[in-house]
Design a protein around this motif. Sequence first.
Motif, PDB file in Angstrom:
ATOM      1  N   THR A   1      -1.670  -7.331   5.334  1.00 49.26           N
ATOM      2  CA  THR A   1      -2.168  -8.911   5.137  1.00 49.26           C
ATOM      3  C   THR A   1      -3.748  -8.999   5.610  1.00 49.26           C
ATOM      4  OG1 THR A   1       0.174  -9.629   5.663  1.00 49.26           O
ATOM      5  CG2 THR A   1      -1.418 -11.313   5.917  1.00 49.26           C
ATOM      6  N   LEU A   2      -4.459  -9.572   4.545  1.00 52.01           N
ATOM      7  CA  LEU A   2      -5.912  -9.695   5.073  1.00 52.01           C
ATOM      8  C   LEU A   2      -5.967 -11.327   5.244  1.00 52.01           C
ATOM      9  CD1 LEU A   2      -5.855  -7.016   3.545  1.00 52.01           C
ATOM     10  CD2 LEU A   2      -8.261  -7.616   2.607  1.00 52.01           C
ATOM     11  N   GLU A   3      -6.277 -11.839   6.354  1.00 54.85           N
ATOM     12  CA  GLU A   3      -6.498 -13.121   6.599  1.00 54.85           C
ATOM     13  C   GLU A   3      -8.175 -13.367   6.708  1.00 54.85           C
ATOM     14  OE1 GLU A   3      -2.670 -14.297   9.500  1.00 54.85           O
ATOM     15  OE2 GLU A   3      -4.456 -14.652  10.071  1.00 54.85           O
TER      16      GLU A   3
ATOM     17  N   ILE B   1       1.005  -1.251   0.041  1.00 52.32           N
ATOM     18  CA  ILE B   1       0.155  -0.023  -0.041  1.00 52.32           C
ATOM     19  C   ILE B   1       0.910   1.441   0.122  1.00 52.32           C
ATOM     20  CG2 ILE B   1      -1.687   1.230   1.245  1.00 52.32           C
ATOM     21  CD1 ILE B   1      -2.938  -1.063   0.220  1.00 52.32           C
ATOM     22  N   PRO B   2       0.792   2.137  -1.091  1.00 48.57           N
ATOM     23  CA  PRO B   2       1.422   3.339  -0.994  1.00 48.57           C
ATOM     24  C   PRO B   2       0.678   4.427   0.201  1.00 48.57           C
ATOM     25  CG  PRO B   2      -0.059   3.182  -2.791  1.00 48.57           C
ATOM     26  CD  PRO B   2      -0.355   1.995  -2.156  1.00 48.57           C
ATOM     27  N   LEU B   3       1.529   4.745   1.322  1.00 44.41           N
ATOM     28  CA  LEU B   3       1.056   5.564   2.173  1.00 44.41           C
ATOM     29  C   LEU B   3       0.826   7.070   1.900  1.00 44.41           C
ATOM     30  CD1 LEU B   3       2.684   4.115   5.155  1.00 44.41           C
ATOM     31  CD2 LEU B   3       0.630   3.607   4.679  1.00 44.41           C
ATOM     32  N   ASP B   4       1.257   7.335   0.479  1.00 44.52           N
ATOM     33  CA  ASP B   4       1.027   8.615   0.137  1.00 44.52           C
ATOM     34  C   ASP B   4      -0.331   8.793  -0.583  1.00 44.52           C
ATOM     35  OD1 ASP B   4       2.859   8.741  -2.946  1.00 44.52           O
ATOM     36  OD2 ASP B   4       1.716   7.207  -2.191  1.00 44.52           O
ATOM     37  N   ILE B   5      -1.045   7.695  -0.672  1.00 51.59           N
ATOM     38  CA  ILE B   5      -2.519   7.759  -1.092  1.00 51.59           C
ATOM     39  C   ILE B   5      -3.344   7.395   0.122  1.00 51.59           C
ATOM     40  CG2 ILE B   5      -4.174   6.661  -2.848  1.00 51.59           C
ATOM     41  CD1 ILE B   5      -1.741   6.049  -4.503  1.00 51.59           C
ATOM     42  N   TYR B   6      -3.072   6.415   0.713  1.00 48.14           N
ATOM     43  CA  TYR B   6      -3.962   5.700   1.958  1.00 48.14           C
ATOM     44  C   TYR B   6      -3.183   6.115   3.218  1.00 48.14           C
ATOM     45  CZ  TYR B   6      -5.718   3.008  -1.780  1.00 48.14           C
ATOM     46  OH  TYR B   6      -6.233   2.480  -3.138  1.00 48.14           O
TER      47      TYR B   6
ATOM     48  N   GLU C   1      -2.597   5.955   7.321  1.00 45.31           N
ATOM     49  CA  GLU C   1      -2.839   4.885   8.374  1.00 45.31           C
ATOM     50  C   GLU C   1      -4.126   4.802   8.800  1.00 45.31           C
ATOM     51  OE1 GLU C   1       1.701   5.416   9.948  1.00 45.31           O
ATOM     52  OE2 GLU C   1       0.541   3.780  11.048  1.00 45.31           O
ATOM     53  N   GLU C   2      -4.566   6.190   9.157  1.00 41.13           N
ATOM     54  CA  GLU C   2      -5.846   6.213   9.804  1.00 41.13           C
ATOM     55  C   GLU C   2      -6.978   5.597   8.894  1.00 41.13           C
ATOM     56  OE1 GLU C   2      -6.933  10.122  11.099  1.00 41.13           O
ATOM     57  OE2 GLU C   2      -8.751   9.529  12.188  1.00 41.13           O
ATOM     58  N   ALA C   3      -6.933   6.028   7.654  1.00 40.79           N
ATOM     59  CA  ALA C   3      -7.936   5.436   6.657  1.00 40.79           C
ATOM     60  C   ALA C   3      -7.887   3.790   6.706  1.00 40.79           C
ATOM     61  CB  ALA C   3      -7.731   5.883   5.370  1.00 40.79           C
ATOM     62  N   LEU C   4      -6.553   3.326   6.601  1.00 44.95           N
ATOM     63  CA  LEU C   4      -6.303   1.721   6.712  1.00 44.95           C
ATOM     64  C   LEU C   4      -6.890   1.407   8.024  1.00 44.95           C
ATOM     65  CD1 LEU C   4      -2.823   1.728   5.030  1.00 44.95           C
ATOM     66  CD2 LEU C   4      -5.070   1.076   3.923  1.00 44.95           C
ATOM     67  N   THR C   5      -6.669   1.780   9.020  1.00 40.92           N
ATOM     68  CA  THR C   5      -7.091   1.430  10.390  1.00 40.92           C
ATOM     69  C   THR C   5      -8.874   1.205  10.238  1.00 40.92           C
ATOM     70  OG1 THR C   5      -5.358   2.313  11.439  1.00 40.92           O
ATOM     71  CG2 THR C   5      -7.317   1.409  12.924  1.00 40.92           C
ATOM     72  N   GLN C   6      -9.346   2.326   9.894  1.00 38.55           N
ATOM     73  CA  GLN C   6     -10.844   2.141   9.689  1.00 38.55           C
ATOM     74  C   GLN C   6     -11.334   1.422   8.779  1.00 38.55           C
ATOM     75  OE1 GLN C   6     -12.778   4.280  11.323  1.00 38.55           O
ATOM     76  NE2 GLN C   6     -11.926   5.979  12.042  1.00 38.55           N
ATOM     77  N   THR C   7     -10.810   1.240   7.648  1.00 38.01           N
ATOM     78  CA  THR C   7     -10.956   0.025   6.452  1.00 38.01           C
ATOM     79  C   THR C   7     -10.870  -1.425   7.183  1.00 38.01           C
ATOM     80  OG1 THR C   7     -10.115   1.561   4.968  1.00 38.01           O
ATOM     81  CG2 THR C   7     -10.726  -0.894   4.424  1.00 38.01           C
TER      82      THR C   7
ATOM     83  N   ALA D   1     -12.446 -10.463   7.523  1.00 35.72           N
ATOM     84  CA  ALA D   1     -11.056 -10.619   7.688  1.00 35.72           C
ATOM     85  C   ALA D   1     -10.327  -9.903   8.942  1.00 35.72           C
ATOM     86  CB  ALA D   1     -10.381 -10.265   6.297  1.00 35.72           C
ATOM     87  N   ASP D   2      -9.223 -10.583   9.269  1.00 35.30           N
ATOM     88  CA  ASP D   2      -8.498 -10.048  10.380  1.00 35.30           C
ATOM     89  C   ASP D   2      -7.377  -9.248   9.316  1.00 35.30           C
ATOM     90  OD1 ASP D   2      -8.415 -12.799  12.273  1.00 35.30           O
ATOM     91  OD2 ASP D   2      -9.502 -10.816  12.613  1.00 35.30           O
ATOM     92  N   VAL D   3      -7.111  -8.061   9.524  1.00 37.39           N
ATOM     93  CA  VAL D   3      -6.224  -7.042   8.944  1.00 37.39           C
ATOM     94  C   VAL D   3      -4.912  -6.779   9.547  1.00 37.39           C
ATOM     95  CG1 VAL D   3      -5.955  -5.104   7.397  1.00 37.39           C
ATOM     96  CG2 VAL D   3      -8.186  -6.292   7.611  1.00 37.39           C
ATOM     97  N   TYR D   4      -3.830  -7.143   8.949  1.00 40.58           N
ATOM     98  CA  TYR D   4      -2.448  -6.848   9.790  1.00 40.58           C
ATOM     99  C   TYR D   4      -1.703  -5.657   9.012  1.00 40.58           C
ATOM    100  CZ  TYR D   4      -3.675 -10.877  12.376  1.00 40.58           C
ATOM    101  OH  TYR D   4      -4.614 -11.851  12.744  1.00 40.58           O
ATOM    102  N   ILE D   5      -1.462  -4.431   9.678  1.00 35.93           N
ATOM    103  CA  ILE D   5      -0.622  -3.502   8.783  1.00 35.93           C
ATOM    104  C   ILE D   5       0.729  -3.546   9.336  1.00 35.93           C
ATOM    105  CG2 ILE D   5      -0.468  -1.040   8.481  1.00 35.93           C
ATOM    106  CD1 ILE D   5      -3.765  -1.076   9.072  1.00 35.93           C
ATOM    107  N   GLU D   6       1.651  -3.591   8.500  1.00 34.82           N
ATOM    108  CA  GLU D   6       3.143  -3.642   8.740  1.00 34.82           C
ATOM    109  C   GLU D   6       3.656  -2.477   7.807  1.00 34.82           C
ATOM    110  OE1 GLU D   6       5.123  -7.158   7.766  1.00 34.82           O
ATOM    111  OE2 GLU D   6       7.023  -6.251   8.049  1.00 34.82           O
ATOM    112  N   LYS D   7       4.183  -1.289   8.583  1.00 36.96           N
ATOM    113  CA  LYS D   7       4.872  -0.153   7.895  1.00 36.96           C
ATOM    114  C   LYS D   7       6.191  -0.707   7.659  1.00 36.96           C
ATOM    115  CE  LYS D   7       4.768   4.636   8.809  1.00 36.96           C
ATOM    116  NZ  LYS D   7       4.442   5.742   9.819  1.00 36.96           N
ATOM    117  N   LYS D   8       6.635  -0.392   6.585  1.00 36.13           N
ATOM    118  CA  LYS D   8       7.964  -0.798   5.860  1.00 36.13           C
ATOM    119  C   LYS D   8       8.820   0.410   6.068  1.00 36.13           C
ATOM    120  CE  LYS D   8       7.630  -4.317   2.531  1.00 36.13           C
ATOM    121  NZ  LYS D   8       7.609  -4.709   1.241  1.00 36.13           N
TER     122      LYS D   8
END
Lengths: 146, 515
Positions: free
Chosen positions: A50-52, A14-19, A21-27, A35-42
């Motif tokens: 990762t969507l399980e 995910i490009p963080l200049d488009i989405y 972190e707050e939007a991703l958390t809300q999603t 799904a369980d959603v895991y966000i790993e910031k590179k």
Amino acid sequence: MAMKKIKNEIRLNIPLDIYSEEALTQTAAVWRKKADVYIEKKNKKQATLTLEFKTNAALNREVAAEEFLNEALNQEYRQIVGRFNQKLTQLIVVQALCSASQTPPKDAAEALEPMVAAERAKEVDELMRRIREESGESAPKTAALA
Amino acid sequence: MAPTLKKTKPACDTKLTTFVSPSAAGEKLAPFYFRRLEDKFLITNDWGHHAILREKDFTDFTAAGIGKETPLWNDLASKGFIRESMDFQALSSDFISKNAFLKYAGPSLHMIVLTLRCNQKCHYCHASVVDPSQKSMDMTLETAKKTVDFIFSTPNPVLCIEFQGGEPMINWPAVKFIVEYAQKRAAWEKRKVILSMVTNFTLMTEEKLRYLMEKRVSICTSLDGPDFVHNQNRPFFGGGSSHDRVVHWIKRIQEICSAAGERTYYLPSALMTTTRFSLSYGKEIVDHYVSLGMSQVFLRALAPIGFAKRAWGSIGYSAEDFAAFYEKTLDYILDLNESGTPIVERLSLVLLTKILKRQDPGYMDLRSPSGAALSAVAYNHDGGIFAGDEGRMVAQEGDLLFKIGHVAEHSWQEAANHPTTAACAVASTLEGQPQCTQCAYKPYCGVEPVYHYETQDSISGNIPSSEWCNRHMKIFDILFRKLQNPRDRAIFEKWLDQDKCMWQESEQEHGHEKN
């Protein structure tokens, strides 16, 4: 023999200049049932999601990814609109909430002479007793509510 | 590699036309929204005004090229579309009138679920009812008293108490207690209480009817249409036809009202719910309402909440299908009006009150923010307090998100300040909603948090793909199209002149106080 559980999983870069972190958390919150959603910031610009999925049913991965990203776009757009119209939204919501949570009219019972209050309480008890009698109910042994 | 962004086609086809507005022209225009309606353009603004322009006039308008003091310029200026000629006092007054509910002192509508028991098993029931043997699902008299005490602790000087269920008449003792206790409290505290009963009529008797009418409890029932439509949708628990009993009691109440004289008692009202089966019978439904002397028919869409959500595969339909049914049936109603039969379509009346009169019709589902908790509160049989009746129905499925308190444990201030109350208000304020914030119908529309929670797992929803949005945009398109037809417009204006929305009547006639 124990079976290895096959996970339905999708990984997205995910490009963080488009989405944000707050939007991703809300999603992730909106997708909680699917799904369980895991966000790993590179780094500052990229994250891996990762969507399980909670189902082992056959999954169209491309469609699922697009649906997730559509919702992420919706949440991002909502953040933008929310910031842009923040003052106006606040005015409206605060007005509505303040109006609704006003102090109610002065409780007449509180201001009453104790004798009048007692008479009214007696009237209500009599009403309840009469209705119970009419319906053939007996009074409860203990109050249903505190 | 970044994923390819493929935007799903939005459910709502906005058909926007882009235009280039030179900055100089933009400075002469007040903020507005726009939408193409076939060969014309609709413009609206937050004051609630609208205008429908031919394409050339729209192009001239956006280029600030409409001749000053021409009839069109004068019309647009009077409606707040021309920046240099805005009468802020008048426009503010319009805004306040349209959004009067923002200043209402607390909820006016209190829905008390007297029991979850019901003797019918309607295919679309929102209430997730239980069979009549489960007496533990009745509200006790003690809970009823606490509920009335709570209602009277809310600040609105006018309190509308609506009995719901299940079938509320199954718990007749609670009906009587609440009616008499609430009326005593109203007299002691000099407040106004309006009582109404939503019943399927199947348990009505002459004695109970007389009681309700003498106590001035207005009665509303469900009537989905002629017998084959009504019985298909609303069978008895265990099977059987309910239509004839509904018709019997409607006629009986009308008989009593007619004998007593005008305005002694409330005439009965009825609501229909549209299922997939109903879609083919719009004309028959209207004819049936007319034959029963009903003055209004409310073409209500089904919401996928409760039983309806589980049964959606067999009873549900798309926004497109509902819009087609709505337009065809509305056309028939307008034809009837033209030939002298004055039957009113209630949803149109609600929306036209906003569009043509710029007033709030009290329709809580289409407010911004919505009426959940702020204007309408539901009380479950066990004393739980919910942000609206739909929120209570979600609780029946095991999800307590919309519960904001309990009559025995919390005060009104605690319920009003509950995080859910605030979250619903924020989620349903259109200024914070993508797409809504730019929509031409924003001044007249609203979103419903519980609907979107049930259909899209989010109280804010995903409006571009929301069937709620899709359906309402189509209905607005239909109405604005019809407003351009002189015959239809004349009939609509007559409806507005002669009739008031029920809530307006409740709040205005009975002295709803605004601060």
